[in-house]
Design an enzyme around this catalytic site. Structure first.
Site, PDB file in Angstrom:
ATOM      1  N   LYS A   1       1.097  -1.168  -0.330  1.00 56.57           N
ATOM      2  CA  LYS A   1      -0.098  -0.117  -0.131  1.00 56.57           C
ATOM      3  C   LYS A   1       1.190   0.992  -0.073  1.00 56.57           C
ATOM      4  O   LYS A   1       0.160   2.496  -0.523  1.00 56.57           O
ATOM      5  CB  LYS A   1      -1.293  -0.191   1.050  1.00 56.57           C
ATOM      6  CG  LYS A   1      -1.927  -1.113   1.083  1.00 56.57           C
ATOM      7  CD  LYS A   1      -3.194  -1.817   0.424  1.00 56.57           C
ATOM      8  CE  LYS A   1      -3.897  -0.886   0.767  1.00 56.57           C
ATOM      9  NZ  LYS A   1      -5.378  -1.267  -0.218  1.00 56.57           N
TER      10      LYS A   1
HETATM   11  C1  PLP Z   1      -3.078  -6.976   4.061  1.00 55.57           C
HETATM   12  C2  PLP Z   1      -4.041  -6.655   3.047  1.00 55.57           C
HETATM   13  N1  PLP Z   1      -3.964  -7.345   1.520  1.00 55.57           N
HETATM   14  C3  PLP Z   1      -4.515  -7.045   0.750  1.00 55.57           C
HETATM   15  C4  PLP Z   1      -5.111  -6.433   0.290  1.00 55.57           C
HETATM   16  C5  PLP Z   1      -5.713  -5.719  -0.584  1.00 55.57           C
HETATM   17  O1  PLP Z   1      -5.763  -4.848  -1.861  1.00 55.57           O
HETATM   18  P1  PLP Z   1      -6.408  -3.547  -2.851  1.00 55.57           P
HETATM   19  O2  PLP Z   1      -6.825  -2.557  -1.210  1.00 55.57           O
HETATM   20  O3  PLP Z   1      -5.445  -2.845  -3.599  1.00 55.57           O
HETATM   21  O4  PLP Z   1      -7.126  -4.174  -3.177  1.00 55.57           O
HETATM   22  C6  PLP Z   1      -5.128  -5.053   1.338  1.00 55.57           C
HETATM   23  C7  PLP Z   1      -5.990  -3.441   1.170  1.00 55.57           C
HETATM   24  O5  PLP Z   1      -6.013  -3.033   2.173  1.00 55.57           O
HETATM   25  C8  PLP Z   1      -4.239  -4.860   2.979  1.00 55.57           C
HETATM   26  O6  PLP Z   1      -4.096  -4.468   3.720  1.00 55.57           O
END
Ligand code: PLP
Length: 453
Positions: free
Chosen positions: A43
């Protein structure tokens, strides 16, 4: 060669072949390990991009305050960028998130407001609503809104997608990504599809989330929504960053399968990553029959395992949820090892003398106190003794007058170690609700009996 500040180290994360957890899969499976970013998650990429785009458009002004509802990882990226660029941060998050994640945000000087999980997004207490209200109230503030802000997916279109294309030398055939805001899958997926329209884009969803049903039927089904444990993926609304047309399918993974696979990745691959990585691999295993030997699958590992020490990497946490099947004694097996017995209790309105007589006749030294059939406290031999020494007439007083806090309640799956830890001078026993909903008492004697059997 050096970097001018930590933000310049974001991206260019390693791509590593998985060998053991994927042994039942014919294809080559490569993990894009995002833990090497400064905030230990993918992120960071979109957090910096959202800030830079807001600076360019004038929405974020010098000295401003960034306000966001974030489950931790986006907050971390924003907080790090804010340190370098001189902004303040206020985050709202939910009580479902790991304490480690919240503390990590505070480490970068951010303010964190923890809100309840089990309320509607429109509820004024929800973390979405609280952050929207703060945005109106705090002067010179800006809310990135990672769900609907398309700078999020653009960051992955510009960075994550091209990195994967280059690292696989264009050989990638499948992209597998846990979907939360949708930024990762939509941005990286769009870039890769433009390079090769045959690449399959698979989203990993969780039970309790609306994505899969919406993709398959076009129906936003509120009945799909219920609380779940998996962090970071799945949603109870449709973020603008999820490009449903681009995604070929969604696969749902249970909390248990995600948690156990997260542990396996550490134990079998030596890669310490978070819960959504476990969900992604567990989901890929569910889909393995769709893969051929010469396929090249890239799975995103979003964040670092250190944020889950109190959860997936804690045996008691897993056991209490029934996720860990081992031969350790639990409340359930301790109960099974003893002859069934009715728990003796005493009503708050009975007299202390009646309590003494019951305890004497049954040779017991403590007794749970009930009110209208519910356990509300306990009395012990030593409570009675000190009360009577002080005032012998208390014999005819109500049990209520010397009742102390109830014995701790445990879950049927609580381990013997936890139960023994709860038993001390004040609490000679613990209480547990059995499968029929009946309250049972487990004493030190029951524990000794179970061990020595
Ligand atoms: C640990 C984790 N996995 C997966 C995601 C999912 O990613 P995206 O928000 O880009 O779909 C996030 C997003 O907040 C996350 O913090």
């Amino acid at each position: 060669m050096w970097y001018n500040n930590i933000l310049e180290t974001i991206g260019n994360t390693p791509l590593v072949k998985l060998n053991k957890v994927t042994k039942d899969i014919k294809a080559t499976v490569l993990a894009k390990i995002e833990t090497t970013n400064p905030g230990n998650s993918i992120k960071d990429r979109m957090a910096l991009k959202m800030i830079e785009d807001a600076e360019k458009s004038g929405k974020l002004k010098p000295g401003g305050t960034i306000i966001e509802g974030t489950s931790g990882n986006t907050g971390m990226g924003l907080a790090i960028a804010a340190v370098i660029k001189g902004y303040k941060c206020i985050f709202t998050t939910t009580d479902k998130q790991s304490k480690e994640k919240v503390d990590a945000l505070k480490a970068f000087g951010a303010e964190v407001i923890v809100c309840p999980t089990d309320v509607e997004p429109e509820d004024p207490r929800s973390y979405y609503s609280v952050s929207s209200r703060l945005e109106k109230e705090v002067p010179n503030s800006w809310k990135p809104n990672q769900y609907d802000n398309l700078s999020n997916s653009i960051a992955h279109y510009e960075q994550t997608g091209p990195e994967i294309w280059d690292q696989t030398e264009g050989k990638i055939t499948h992209l597998v990504v846990g979907v939360g805001t949708g930024g990762t899958i939509s941005g990286a997926g769009k870039f890769l599809r433009e390079k090769n329209p045959n690449i399959k884009i698979w989203g990993i969803d969780t039970y309790g989330s609306v994505f899969k049903k919406y993709k398959e039927t076009g129906i936003f089904d509120e009945k799909e929504i219920y609380p779940y444990i998996t962090e970071g993926i799945g949603e109870d609304f449709l973020p603008r960053n999820v490009d449903f047309d681009l995604i070929d399918l969604f696969e749902k993974v249970t909390d248990k399968d995600a948690a156990l696979m997260t542990r396996d990745i550490a134990r079998k691959e030596g890669i310490f990553v978070g819960n959504s990585a476990g969900a992604a691999i567990a989901g890929l295993l569910q889909l393995k029959d769709k893969l051929k030997e010469d396929d090249v699958v890239v799975v995103i590992f979003h964040d670092h395992g250190s944020r889950y020490m109190g959860k997936m990497f804690n045996d008691d946490w897993l056991r209490e949820r029934g996720f860990l099947e081992d031969d350790k004694l639990t409340a359930k097996s301790i109960l099974a090892k003893r002859t069934p017995q009715e728990m003796v209790t005493i009503d708050v309105n009975k007299t202390v003398l009646e309590a003494i007589n019951t305890m004497k006749s049954l040779f017991i030294s403590q007794i749970p106190v009930t009110q209208q059939g519910m356990v509300v406290g306990k009395i012990t031999e030593s409570d009675i003794l000190s009360a009577l020494l002080e005032n012998p007439s208390l014999k005819s007083a109500k049990v209520e007058s010397i009742t102390t806090a109830t014995f701790p309640f445990v879950d049927l799956n609580t381990s013997i170690d936890r139960i023994s830890g709860l038993i001390n001078k004040e609490n000679a026993a613990v209480l547990v609700e059995d499968e029929q909903g009946k309250i049972e008492i487990i004493t030190q004697y029951d524990i000794i009996n179970a061990i020595s059997e």
